[in-house]
Structure formats: structure tokens, C-alpha cells
Write a protein that holds these residues in place. Structure first.
Motif, PDB file in Angstrom:
ATOM      1  N   ALA A 144       0.815  -1.213   0.000  1.00 30.20           N
ATOM      2  CA  ALA A 144       0.000   0.000   0.000  1.00 30.20           C
ATOM      3  C   ALA A 144       0.848   1.261   0.000  1.00 30.20           C
ATOM      4  CB  ALA A 144      -0.919   0.002   1.216  1.00 30.20           C
ATOM      5  N   GLU A 174      -6.645  -6.135  -2.514  1.00 35.86           N
ATOM      6  CA  GLU A 174      -7.650  -5.117  -2.185  1.00 35.86           C
ATOM      7  C   GLU A 174      -7.666  -4.827  -0.683  1.00 35.86           C
ATOM      8  OE1 GLU A 174      -8.948  -3.405  -4.592  1.00 35.86           O
ATOM      9  OE2 GLU A 174      -7.898  -4.758  -5.952  1.00 35.86           O
ATOM     10  N   SER A 189      -6.551  -0.932   1.069  1.00 31.76           N
ATOM     11  CA  SER A 189      -7.727  -0.214   1.558  1.00 31.76           C
ATOM     12  C   SER A 189      -7.981  -0.520   3.023  1.00 31.76           C
ATOM     13  CB  SER A 189      -8.969  -0.580   0.744  1.00 31.76           C
ATOM     14  OG  SER A 189     -10.136  -0.015   1.323  1.00 31.76           O
ATOM     15  N   LYS A 190      -7.781   0.470   3.878  1.00 30.83           N
ATOM     16  CA  LYS A 190      -8.080   0.281   5.291  1.00 30.83           C
ATOM     17  C   LYS A 190      -9.584   0.186   5.528  1.00 30.83           C
ATOM     18  CE  LYS A 190      -3.756   2.298   6.842  1.00 30.83           C
ATOM     19  NZ  LYS A 190      -3.166   0.955   6.999  1.00 30.83           N
ATOM     20  N   ASN A 234      -6.617   6.216   3.565  1.00 31.10           N
ATOM     21  CA  ASN A 234      -7.202   4.892   3.360  1.00 31.10           C
ATOM     22  C   ASN A 234      -6.192   3.950   2.737  1.00 31.10           C
ATOM     23  OD1 ASN A 234      -9.407   2.926   3.175  1.00 31.10           O
ATOM     24  ND2 ASN A 234      -9.230   3.253   0.975  1.00 31.10           N
ATOM     25  N   GLN A 235      -5.438   4.437   1.763  1.00 29.40           N
ATOM     26  CA  GLN A 235      -4.320   3.669   1.217  1.00 29.40           C
ATOM     27  C   GLN A 235      -3.060   4.216   1.855  1.00 29.40           C
ATOM     28  OE1 GLN A 235      -3.807   3.458  -3.113  1.00 29.40           O
ATOM     29  NE2 GLN A 235      -1.626   3.070  -2.802  1.00 29.40           N
ATOM     30  N   ASP A 281      -5.861   7.600  -2.786  1.00 29.86           N
ATOM     31  CA  ASP A 281      -7.131   7.233  -3.421  1.00 29.86           C
ATOM     32  C   ASP A 281      -8.249   8.229  -3.125  1.00 29.86           C
ATOM     33  OD1 ASP A 281      -7.707   6.694  -0.789  1.00 29.86           O
ATOM     34  OD2 ASP A 281      -8.082   4.547  -1.075  1.00 29.86           O
TER      35      ASP A 281
END
Length: 313
Positions: free
Chosen positions: A56, A92, A96-97, A139-140, A170
Motif C-alpha cells: 500500500a 484489495e 484499503s483500510k 485509506n491507502q 485514493d
């Protein structure tokens, strides 16, 4: 099938401990550096086992598109029936948190209160509704980069409107409750092939959110001297928590991961991060009863035909 283990990644600095482990286990491997290149979708991939170590934090190394390259390559491999460890669906989770939070919550694992804000127009108002203190993060993310603590809504609002605001790659910014540890450390539990390897106690007394365990992440102090190790083995993690993590990883198809949690001042055990391209701290590895990289190399080697692998030591 013949072949080797193919390690799909974008950061050569993180590979040496794994290269040494593959060598020690007698497992043939090859790096696929996913920073450029091409694939012919009509051509069958080589025989072998494919392990994704896509990260990430790739954008922090000028490899922002490696995530998209990985999405393409991992789907291509799967379409040809290749064995892929930490494949497209796991990627994925890595990037992505929000996806991690949703999957952990669905599994009944306690997660921090979190609001995902799309874009920047609603960030200040969302923070006002959320209430201080809190932390903001991308988030990323990765390596704790982009994580900030806020004790004032006004300060956060000024930061969002100012030139120092850090956009999430993102476009999704997370507002998350500030978790206060009962004792200043977090724990990272390491898993390989459906087994618990060991847990690491990570000292957070200095207040940093950048807790990458890899030797390549170490930051020298002002005198150019390596800091005292923040990482040490921990042997008293609740086994029921480990069992829940194992069930979670199995349900999500994750073969290799580190999961981070914090034990809070108010008596909660809160899980906040899943690292599917986990790295291992050399100080911990030196004293651990089992080596993370060696366990990975050994396991991936078992997925190759025996005539390909000459196991050593």
C-alpha cells in the motif's frame, strides 16, 4: 508442473531477508519487479507458485501504478489456474483500510470507530461531527505514513485548508478514534500458512506512528547512530485472539500477514491494521524460535513439486 517461486513486488530493499531464506531452504525463486513491463494475456504464465508482496505504500517510492499493475497481473495469473499466494482479493485488503475495517468487523473482531471521508469538501464538517481528539490517516497507507493526531478541530480544519494538507492516494481520508494504550506499545502478530509464527511488541513511547519493522525502514538518529530497537518478542498474547485472527485470515484467503492490535487504557483489545506484505524485524528474528522468512520459504517450497526443491538446513 515444474517451476519456481515468483515474488511479485515493487521494492527491492525489502527482498534480501526473503532471498536469504529461499537460498537457505533450497527453494528456487525469481523476482517480478512490478514497476513496468507488460503481459500478453493470451500467453500462459510460467509454471510455479506466485507470491504477491505488493504494498500500500508503493506510491511513496514513486510506484503509484504498481497497485494497478498488480491488479492486472494477479487476475491474469488466476485465470490460468496458477497458485497465487495473497492474490487479487488480498491486494484489495492491502490497499484499503476501509476494506480491512469492514472485513475485521464482519469477523467479529473489535475495530476502532472510523469515518471514511471521500474528497475534501466534507472533511472539516465530518471532523466536527466526529469530535476531538482523533487521528486522521490515508485509506491507502503503509508504514504509518500520513497518520496525524488532532486535539483541536480548529487546527485540523486549518490544516485541511492549508498548503501542508496531505491527500490520500485514493482520495479517501479516515477519521479514527484516538486509541490510548494501557502501556505504550502495540502488538503485531505474524502468520504464515494458517499458523501463528510469533508476536512482536512494538514500543510506541516515542509517539511515532511509523512502525515499519523492516531493517530498510530504520531511521538513524541525529548523530547517524541506529536507534535502540523498538521491537521485541512477546509471548503472552491471548490464544483466543490468535484463533480469531487465524479464522479471519482463512476466511479472507490470506496466506501471509501481520495483524496489529492495541490494548487500551479502558480495557479493550482493538485491531487496526492488516499487513499482507509483512516484513520482519532483524532483532526479533535473531531471537525468535522460528523465522518468518524461513517459514514462508519453506511453505512456498512445499507448493512446488518435490523434484524442484532441494531442501537444506
Amino acid at each position: 508442473m515444474s517451476g519456481k517461486v515468483y515474488v511479485i513486488h515493487e521494492n527491492p530493499q525489502w527482498i534480501p531477508p526473503f532471498a536469504a531464506a529461499f537460498e537457505a531452504e533450497g527453494v528456487p525463486f525469481e523476482e517480478w519487479l512490478l514497476t513496468d513491463g507488460s503481459i500478453d494475456l493470451a500467453v500462459e504464465p510460467p509454471d510455479g507458485v506466485f507470491w504477491s508482496r505488493l504494498s500500500a505504500s508503493a506510491h511513496t517510492r514513486d510506484h503509484a501504478h504498481s497497485k494497478e499493475f498488480g491488479r492486472a497481473v494477479l487476475r491474469w495469473l488466476a485465470s490460468w489456474g496458477r497458485t497465487v499466494i495473497n492474490g487479487a482479493d488480498v491486494l484489495e485488503l492491502e490497499v484499503s483500510k476501509v476494506a480491512q475495517h469492514a472485513a475485521l468487523r464482519h469477523a467479529g473482531i473489535e475495530v476502532p470507530r472510523t469515518v471514511a471521508v471521500f474528497g475534501t469538501d466534507d472533511l472539516a464538517a465530518a471532523a466536527e461531527r466526529f469530535g476531538a481528539p482523533f487521528i486522521s490517516k490515508h485509506n491507502q497507507g503503509g508504514k504509518g505514513l500520513g497518520v496525524r493526531r488532532w486535539d483541536s478541530i480548529d487546527d485540523f480544519t486549518a490544516w485541511v485548508a492549508g498548503p501542508d494538507f496531505e491527500h490520500s492516494p485514493d482520495g479517501i481520508t479516515l477519521l479514527q478514534e484516538l486509541l490510548v494504550a494501557r502501556t505504550p506499545f502495540i502488538t503485531r502478530a505474524e502468520f504464515v500458512a494458517g499458523e501463528f509464527v510469533y508476536a512482536v511488541r512494538v514500543d510506541t513511547s516515542a509517539g511515532s506512528f511509523e512502525l515499519c519493522p523492516a531493517e530498510a525502514c530504520a531511521i538513524p538518529d541525529a548523530d547517524g547512530v541506529e536507534p535502540e530497537p523498538m521491537f521485541r518478542l512477546r509471548d503472552d498474547v491471548d490464544p483466543t485472539l490468535i484463533d480469531r485472527y487465524l479464522a479471519f485470515l482463512a476466511a479472507e484467503g490470506v496466506g501471509i500477514a501481520g495483524i496489529e492490535f492495541i490494548e487500551t487504557l479502558d480495557g479493550r483489545t482493538v485491531t487496526y491494521d492488516v499487513n499482507t506484505n509483512t516484513n520482519y524485524n532483524p532483532d526479533v528474528e535473531a531471537s525468535a524460535p522460528r523465522s518468518g522468512p524461513r517459514e514462508i520459504a519453506r511453505w512456498l517450497g512445499t507448493l512446488l513439486p518435490r523434484e524442484v526443491v532441494g531442501v537444506r538446513g
